[in-house]
Write a protein that holds these residues in place. Structure first.
Motif, short mmCIF file in Angstrom:
data_model
loop_
_atom_site.label_atom_id
_atom_site.label_comp_id
_atom_site.label_asym_id
_atom_site.label_seq_id
_atom_site.Cartn_x
_atom_site.Cartn_y
_atom_site.Cartn_z
N ALA A 35 10.53 -68.22 28.19
CA ALA A 35 11.01 -68.56 29.53
C ALA A 35 11.13 -70.06 29.72
O ALA A 35 11.96 -70.52 30.51
N MET A 36 10.34 -70.83 29.00
CA MET A 36 10.38 -72.28 29.13
C MET A 36 11.32 -72.94 28.12
O MET A 36 11.85 -74.01 28.36
N PHE A 37 11.52 -72.28 27.00
CA PHE A 37 12.25 -72.87 25.87
C PHE A 37 13.64 -73.41 26.18
O PHE A 37 14.01 -74.48 25.65
N PRO A 38 14.46 -72.76 26.98
CA PRO A 38 15.82 -73.28 27.18
C PRO A 38 15.87 -74.74 27.61
O PRO A 38 16.83 -75.45 27.28
N ASP A 39 14.85 -75.23 28.31
CA ASP A 39 14.87 -76.64 28.74
C ASP A 39 14.55 -77.61 27.60
O ASP A 39 14.62 -78.83 27.80
N ALA A 40 14.27 -77.09 26.41
CA ALA A 40 14.11 -77.98 25.26
C ALA A 40 15.43 -78.69 24.96
O ALA A 40 15.45 -79.70 24.24
N ASP A 41 16.51 -78.20 25.54
CA ASP A 41 17.81 -78.83 25.34
C ASP A 41 17.87 -80.27 25.87
O ASP A 41 18.76 -81.03 25.51
N VAL A 42 16.91 -80.66 26.70
CA VAL A 42 16.91 -82.03 27.22
C VAL A 42 16.67 -83.07 26.12
O VAL A 42 17.00 -84.24 26.30
N ILE A 43 16.13 -82.63 24.97
CA ILE A 43 15.96 -83.59 23.87
C ILE A 43 17.31 -84.11 23.38
O ILE A 43 17.39 -85.18 22.81
N GLY A 44 18.35 -83.34 23.64
CA GLY A 44 19.70 -83.76 23.26
C GLY A 44 20.12 -85.06 23.92
O GLY A 44 20.91 -85.82 23.35
N HIS A 62 20.76 -71.68 27.56
CA HIS A 62 20.59 -70.97 28.83
C HIS A 62 21.45 -69.70 28.90
O HIS A 62 21.48 -69.03 29.92
N SER A 63 22.14 -69.39 27.81
CA SER A 63 23.07 -68.26 27.82
C SER A 63 22.37 -66.93 27.55
O SER A 63 21.29 -66.87 26.95
N LEU A 64 23.01 -65.87 27.97
CA LEU A 64 22.48 -64.53 27.76
C LEU A 64 22.51 -64.15 26.29
O LEU A 64 21.60 -63.47 25.80
N ILE A 65 23.53 -64.58 25.56
CA ILE A 65 23.61 -64.25 24.13
C ILE A 65 22.51 -64.96 23.35
O ILE A 65 21.93 -64.39 22.43
N PHE A 66 22.20 -66.18 23.71
CA PHE A 66 21.10 -66.92 23.07
C PHE A 66 19.79 -66.16 23.31
O PHE A 66 19.00 -65.97 22.38
N ALA A 67 19.57 -65.70 24.54
CA ALA A 67 18.36 -64.95 24.87
C ALA A 67 18.31 -63.64 24.09
O ALA A 67 17.25 -63.24 23.58
N PHE A 68 19.44 -62.97 23.96
CA PHE A 68 19.51 -61.70 23.24
C PHE A 68 19.16 -61.87 21.76
O PHE A 68 18.33 -61.14 21.22
N ILE A 69 19.77 -62.85 21.13
CA ILE A 69 19.52 -63.09 19.70
C ILE A 69 18.08 -63.53 19.47
O ILE A 69 17.41 -63.05 18.55
N ALA A 70 17.57 -64.42 20.30
CA ALA A 70 16.19 -64.88 20.17
C ALA A 70 15.21 -63.73 20.35
O ALA A 70 14.22 -63.62 19.61
N ALA A 71 15.48 -62.85 21.31
CA ALA A 71 14.60 -61.71 21.56
C ALA A 71 14.58 -60.75 20.37
O ALA A 71 13.51 -60.28 19.96
N LEU A 72 15.74 -60.47 19.80
CA LEU A 72 15.80 -59.58 18.64
C LEU A 72 15.07 -60.19 17.45
O LEU A 72 14.32 -59.50 16.73
N PHE A 73 15.27 -61.47 17.23
CA PHE A 73 14.61 -62.16 16.12
C PHE A 73 13.09 -62.14 16.29
O PHE A 73 12.36 -61.79 15.36
N ALA A 74 12.62 -62.50 17.47
CA ALA A 74 11.17 -62.54 17.72
C ALA A 74 10.55 -61.15 17.63
O ALA A 74 9.46 -60.99 17.09
#
Length: 176
Positions: A35-44, A62-74
């Motif tokens: 839930a917190m990870f998407p804001d790691a993009d600020v390092i950019g 912050h996209s739904l596809i990013f969340a979907f792939i990350a959830a399946l991987f984890a």
């Protein structure tokens, strides 16, 4: 964006409602990180990535596809007995970040449909005060207003929902 603490509210509430027999402590911890990870993009910002770029703040992570792939991987790494429940929990935990960001009154919106669409979306209503980036900016009158806004629009509804579900679950167990 809501504060990092308020992004954690969704997976905490979800884990409480589902219970430890479905969501283990390590999975709940992963949900909070998700839930917190998407804001790691600020390092950019430090590498010259512009806010509005696909990989800029509130972009691809912050996209739904990013969340979907990350959830399946984890979930594959956790290898739980209840694969679908854990996958859905982790997906909702991470997807909630972008969705909560769409409810804020600042920024560029969230790229929920990346990579299919780079458009940044806002919800039809934006009642949550956007949090300032950086701790120095947060310790201020504006930071207090953000916390009050989040208490009203995130924490209170989730607390009521979670309490209601837990009471109903308790009553259901008594009737069985």
């Amino acid at each position: 964006m809501p504060t990092i603490m308020s992004h954690a509210a969704v997976p905490i509430a979800g884990a409480l409602m589902l219970g430890r027999n479905k969501i283990s402590i390590p999975v709940m911890a992963a949900g909070i990180v998700f839930a917190m990870f998407p804001d790691a993009d600020v390092i950019g910002f430090g590498f010259g990535v512009d806010y509005a770029d696909s990989w800029g703040h509130r972009g691809a992570t912050h996209s739904l596809i990013f969340a979907f792939i990350a959830a399946l991987f984890a979930t594959a790494l956790f290898r739980p007995h209840n694969y679908f429940v854990v996958s859905a929990y982790l997906f909702i935990a991470m997807a909630s970040h972008g969705l909560l960001d769409t409810l804020t009154n600042g920024g560029l919106g969230a790229a929920l449909l990346w990579p299919f669409d780079d458009h940044r979306y806002f919800a039809p209503i934006t009642p949550i005060a956007v949090s300032p980036i950086g701790i120095a900016n947060f310790i201020s009158d504006r930071g207090i207003r953000v916390l009050i806004s989040e208490a009203i629009w995130i924490w209170t509804p989730l607390t009521v929902l979670t309490g209601t579900v837990l009471v109903l679950q308790g009553r259901r167990k008594k009737w069985q």
